[in-house]
Motif scaffolding. Structure first.
Motif, PDB file in Angstrom:
ATOM      1  N   ARG A 101      16.623  -3.022  -3.271  1.00 15.90           N
ATOM      2  CA  ARG A 101      16.307  -3.801  -1.976  1.00 15.90           C
ATOM      3  C   ARG A 101      16.189  -5.239  -2.290  1.00 15.90           C
ATOM      4  O   ARG A 101      16.761  -5.984  -1.501  1.00 15.90           O
TER       5      ARG A 101
ATOM      6  N   VAL B 244      19.145   1.812   0.788  1.00 20.90           N
ATOM      7  CA  VAL B 244      18.761   2.922  -0.445  1.00 20.90           C
ATOM      8  C   VAL B 244      18.428   4.381   0.197  1.00 20.90           C
ATOM      9  O   VAL B 244      17.700   4.525   1.127  1.00 20.90           O
TER      10      VAL B 244
ATOM     11  N   SER C 295       8.261  -2.898  -1.399  1.00 17.09           N
ATOM     12  CA  SER C 295       8.622  -1.811  -0.716  1.00 17.09           C
ATOM     13  C   SER C 295       7.456  -0.907  -0.670  1.00 17.09           C
ATOM     14  O   SER C 295       7.429   0.012   0.053  1.00 17.09           O
TER      15      SER C 295
ATOM     16  N   TRP D  93      16.088   9.139   3.616  1.00 13.64           N
ATOM     17  CA  TRP D  93      16.114  10.388   2.640  1.00 13.64           C
ATOM     18  C   TRP D  93      16.963  11.556   3.349  1.00 13.64           C
ATOM     19  O   TRP D  93      17.211  11.619   4.501  1.00 13.64           O
TER      20      TRP D  93
ATOM     21  N   ILE E 169      14.814   1.707  -6.516  1.00 13.45           N
ATOM     22  CA  ILE E 169      14.546   1.596  -4.997  1.00 13.45           C
ATOM     23  C   ILE E 169      14.228  -0.314  -4.904  1.00 13.45           C
ATOM     24  O   ILE E 169      14.977  -0.868  -4.220  1.00 13.45           O
TER      25      ILE E 169
ATOM     26  N   VAL F 298      17.876   8.333  -0.859  1.00 15.40           N
ATOM     27  CA  VAL F 298      17.365   9.154  -1.882  1.00 15.40           C
ATOM     28  C   VAL F 298      17.248  10.638  -1.261  1.00 15.40           C
ATOM     29  O   VAL F 298      17.354  10.894  -0.304  1.00 15.40           O
TER      30      VAL F 298
ATOM     31  N   ARG G  87      11.108   4.669  -8.053  1.00 16.57           N
ATOM     32  CA  ARG G  87      10.705   3.337  -7.301  1.00 16.57           C
ATOM     33  C   ARG G  87      11.034   2.206  -7.915  1.00 16.57           C
ATOM     34  O   ARG G  87      11.704   1.185  -7.095  1.00 16.57           O
TER      35      ARG G  87
ATOM     36  N   ALA H 196      12.266   3.691   0.277  1.00 21.33           N
ATOM     37  CA  ALA H 196      13.826   3.903   0.393  1.00 21.33           C
ATOM     38  C   ALA H 196      13.983   3.679   1.920  1.00 21.33           C
ATOM     39  O   ALA H 196      13.227   3.842   2.717  1.00 21.33           O
ATOM     40  N   THR H 197      15.079   3.440   2.240  1.00 21.54           N
ATOM     41  CA  THR H 197      15.826   3.349   3.560  1.00 21.54           C
ATOM     42  C   THR H 197      15.870   4.726   4.178  1.00 21.54           C
ATOM     43  O   THR H 197      15.598   4.712   5.293  1.00 21.54           O
TER      44      THR H 197
ATOM     45  N   ALA I 120       9.947   9.318   0.436  1.00 22.37           N
ATOM     46  CA  ALA I 120      10.936   8.334   0.404  1.00 22.37           C
ATOM     47  C   ALA I 120      10.344   7.032   0.980  1.00 22.37           C
ATOM     48  O   ALA I 120      10.644   5.990   0.438  1.00 22.37           O
TER      49      ALA I 120
END
Length: 332
Positions: free
Chosen positions: A161, A167, A211, A189, A157, A169, A154, A186-187, A181
């Motif tokens: 960002r 990102v 995030s 997975w 991430i 993952v 995290r 995250a953007t 994710a």
């Protein structure tokens, strides 16, 4: 072919392992296909043998070292993209020592036209953030296979960002869908290396802002981290009252830590399936190694008794274990 390669690992025959994979490439298969269809499944079997108690940690390390050397040798056969589609920085979250999966993702991305930089296993988030400041990257990929490493993932991430980078993952700790994710910001997975290539082609820069939404579980995660030793000691005493001396073995130490880290990750991601996965893994581990059948359910019960009052969200997650699957009749 995977069986032949695995036998090379079992025999600790590094030259034979490399020769087999090299011959496959020279016969027309791509290096990435050999890595993903031969080396990766064999490594999965290595992990299964260790979990079943059939191999020691030393055996597992020896086999992994061979596969890593094979991966590097085959990776050297993948042409560097010129021009590249972009630059991807790959890293394993801190406390994640399984670097081979991320390395294989990197080779798959390289074959697809991306320039990659792999930072290796267990990358500290602060050092990762400093690296991104000078890396001129276009995207980040983070690997995490153990729940204990999700908090560090995290932080990585968040660092990505803050620089405006998308990102991607993956890894076992993120589960079988994008729920965790997304919870960690995250953007995208991906479940495997080939899916990672497809996902990277489609992700856009993440939106600005925090995030992770503020939830009760986030605050309880922080408290669990601060009081980890206290909760651990209290749970051990309650657990020992049920299973006796079996709570003072190295296996019990690992089980207690794994259960607490899984609970911590469940609070962070608001995903109770982490506990379900931990329960299944610990049950298989104790069964394979001849531990008492009551050990794992007694462990969860001890944890719930300890954290139930100060951490109600944690108690809720633990309570869900008895509502699904084979854990149901074992917990109180």
């Amino acid at each position: 072919m995977m069986r032949r390669y695995f036998q090379c690992l079992a025999d600790r025959d590094a030259p034979a392992a490399l020769r087999l994979c090299t011959e496959l490439v020279e016969a027309g298969r791509s290096p990435v296909d050999v890595l993903l269809d031969v080396v990766a499944p064999a490594q999965h079997e290595v992990g299964r043998r260790w979990a079943a108690g059939e191999w020691t940690v030393a055996h597992e390390h020896a086999a992994t070292a061979i596969s890593e050397s094979v991966a590097i040798a085959l990776g050297a056969r993948i042409p560097q993209p010129d021009p590249a589609r972009g630059h991807v920085v790959l890293a394993c979250a801190e406390r994640e020592w399984h670097g081979l999966p991320a390395r294989l993702v990197g080779f798959a991305l390289q074959e697809a036209g991306w320039r990659t930089t792999f930072l290796g296993a267990s990358t500290p988030p602060t050092q990762f953030a400093r690296f991104l400041d000078d890396a001129d990257a276009d995207a980040v990929a983070i690997s995490c296979s153990v729940a204990a490493a999700l908090p560090a993932a995290r932080r990585m991430i968040d660092a990505s960002r803050e620089t405006g980078l998308p990102v991607l993952v993956g890894g076992g700790a993120f589960g079988r869908d994008d729920t965790r994710a997304k919870a960690l910001g995250a953007t995208a997975w991906a479940p495997d290396a080939r899916a990672a290539v497809r996902a990277l082609e489609s992700i856009a820069p993440p939106p600005a802002g925090p995030s992770v939404n503020r939830r009760a579980g986030i605050d309880e995660h922080a408290e669990l981290v601060l009081r980890f030793a206290e909760f651990r000691d209290s749970a051990r005493r309650r657990w020992a009252a049920v299973i006796g001396e079996d709570a003072a073995t190295p296996l019990a130490d690992d089980a207690l830590d794994h259960a607490l880290h899984s609970l911590s990750a469940a609070l962070l991601t608001d995903d109770s399936r982490l506990l379900r996965e931990a329960d299944e893994w610990l049950s298989e581990l104790y069964s394979a190694r001849g531990g008492p059948s009551c050990a794992v359910p007694a462990l969860w019960s001890a944890l719930r008794a300890v954290v139930g009052e100060p951490l109600p969200e944690a108690s809720r997650h633990l309570g869900l274990l008895r509502q699904v699957g084979r854990s149901a009749p074992r917990l109180i």
